[in-house]
Design an enzyme around this catalytic site. Structure first.
Site, PDB file in Angstrom:
ATOM      1  N   LYS A 186       0.835  -1.196   0.000  1.00  0.00           N
ATOM      2  CA  LYS A 186       0.000   0.000   0.000  1.00  0.00           C
ATOM      3  C   LYS A 186       0.875   1.253   0.000  1.00  0.00           C
ATOM      4  O   LYS A 186       1.918   1.295   0.661  1.00  0.00           O
ATOM      5  CB  LYS A 186      -0.915  -0.027   1.221  1.00  0.00           C
ATOM      6  CG  LYS A 186      -1.966   1.065   1.282  1.00  0.00           C
ATOM      7  CD  LYS A 186      -2.865   0.834   2.507  1.00  0.00           C
ATOM      8  CE  LYS A 186      -3.962   1.872   2.638  1.00  0.00           C
ATOM      9  NZ  LYS A 186      -4.850   1.597   3.801  1.00  0.00           N
ATOM     10  N   SER A 227      -9.499   1.431   2.929  1.00  0.00           N
ATOM     11  CA  SER A 227      -8.707   2.266   2.049  1.00  0.00           C
ATOM     12  C   SER A 227      -7.631   1.507   1.287  1.00  0.00           C
ATOM     13  O   SER A 227      -6.991   2.043   0.384  1.00  0.00           O
ATOM     14  CB  SER A 227      -8.060   3.392   2.857  1.00  0.00           C
ATOM     15  OG  SER A 227      -7.167   2.871   3.833  1.00  0.00           O
ATOM     16  N   SER A 272      -9.885  -1.085   6.967  1.00  0.00           N
ATOM     17  CA  SER A 272      -9.277  -0.930   5.646  1.00  0.00           C
ATOM     18  C   SER A 272      -8.584  -2.167   5.097  1.00  0.00           C
ATOM     19  O   SER A 272      -8.162  -2.183   3.944  1.00  0.00           O
ATOM     20  CB  SER A 272      -8.296   0.243   5.656  1.00  0.00           C
ATOM     21  OG  SER A 272      -8.986   1.463   5.809  1.00  0.00           O
TER      22      SER A 272
END
Length: 392
Positions: free
Chosen positions: A37, A114, A138
């Site tokens: 990420k 996210s 997330s």
């Protein structure tokens, strides 16, 4: 010797991918590819944090985040950094600047966020596993939406140094895999070993939480819950203490939003970024929370933890849906998305407020789209979740 392949990003999952992936060499994860990420530090690279102005106004990292380094040291090959929602402050997977990564399990639906790109990359087979981060759901929510395994470890168990903060008292590194075998290998490399876990004596399946689902979604879960009950373990159906969950969610939102503004408010005030729908409003909400309101929420969190700890002992696993249903359709309007977000976070705030580990496993298909099943254990009993998943 493993062959390292460059990524062809067919899912719109990557912020940057490598033509020559970084080799981790020999180790227990040798031959596996992974993605990270875009809020993790990597030496010599600027972490984009899901926003172009953030990337333009920050310097390159001086060191690589320990979680990333650990995966490389275990032999995995890093093939790139994945898209994410802005500053990690949402759970749908929609980014107004970079677009929405593909949900391969349900292409007409959002991937969840996210950690949207990390889930998308794994679901599309572009990486064997991926690192994400989880503050309010997330990792767990994208895992649910994309039909993946996703682990949020006990808060503080995994070194989060080098992970850009959203709300430090909730932020944790987490990871996604397509299959349980890879989940067990990756988790073991983080020191969470299924062999050290115990299959629980008791499953806590609260009727109050399951009643929040529509009758149709509940019906879809009947078979998987039946498999759990067939293990012959004690089944508890009582409600969580100190409900309603809506009060828990309000406490979570107060704490998360206040901490998010403390971590990012100076940059937002100085640079005045253009955020996509909802993100700016959440930061603005955080900017208006008083110190007293924050301290009151801290006290409520401690009360929640104390009550939960009296009834949630080792040997018990809490079983809840990872989300209230399938992922919303890509064209869902913001008011409906916001309502779905609230329903989802009533579920995800349970682990967040208590610091518990939570493993989302592929659960069911409803209307052709995945909905995950979440297994939650007491703090530092992460390995029990893996043992239970293996027993299933």
């Amino acid at each position: 010797m493993s062959v390292i392949h460059a990524v062809t990003d067919t899912a719109g999952a990557y912020a940057e991918y490598f033509q020559h992936p970084v080799s981790g060499g020999a180790g227990p994860l040798s031959g596996l590819s992974f993605a990270v990420k875009d809020n993790y530090a990597y030496e010599g690279r600027v972490a984009g944090n899901g926003n172009p102005l953030w990337k333009a106004t920050h310097a390159a990292s001086q060191e690589t985040a320990p979680a990333v380094r650990l995966m490389l040291d275990a032999g995995a090959n890093l093939n790139g950094f994945t898209l994410m929602e802005e500053l990690a402050f949402s759970i749908t997977g929609i980014n107004a600047h970079y677009g929405t990564p593909l949900n391969s399990a349900a292409p007409d639906r959002v991937p969840g966020g996210s950690s949207s790109g990390s889930a998308s990359a794994v679901a599309a087979g572009l990486a064997d596993f991926a690192l994400g981060s989880d503050t309010g759901g997330s990792v767990r929510v994208p895992a649910s939406f994309c039909g993946l395994f996703g682990l949020r470890p006990t808060h503080g168990r995994i070194d989060g140094t080098g992970l850009l903060p959203l709300a430090a008292s909730f932020d944790v590194p987490g990871w996604f895999t397509r299959d349980l075998g890879t989940m067990l290998k990756v988790s073991a490399s983080f020191g969470i070993k299924a062999g050290a876990g115990r299959v629980p004596d008791r499953l806590w399946i609260p009727d109050e939480i399951w009643a929040r689902l529509t009758p149709q979604v509940r019906a879809s879960f009947a078979a998987v819950l039946g498999r759990l009950e067939a293990l012959g373990l004690e089944i508890e159906r009582s409600a969580l203490p100190g409900l309603p969950l809506e009060d828990w969610l309000q406490t979570f939102r107060t704490l998360q939003s206040y901490e998010a503004w403390q971590a990012n408010g100076d940059w937002i005030t100085r640079e005045k970024p253009e955020f996509g729908p909802g993100v700016g409003a959440r930061f603005e909400f955080g900017s208006k929370i008083s110190e007293k309101a924050f301290q009151d929420a801290c006290a409520h969190r401690e009360a929640i933890r104390a009550e939960m700890d009296t009834v949630f002992a080792a040997g018990t696993v809490l079983v809840i849906p990872s989300a209230p249903g399938p992922a919303p359709k890509i064209d869902t309007l913001e008011p409906e998305l916001d309502a779905y977000r609230g329903q989802t976070m009533c579920l995800t705030c349970i682990s967040g407020l208590n610091g518990y580990p939570e493993l989302s496993v592929p659960g069911v298909l409803h209307e052709g789209a995945p909905v995950g099943l979440s297994l939650i254990a007491p703090r530092c009993r992460d390995q029990d979740l893996l043992a239970l998943a293996a027993a299933l």
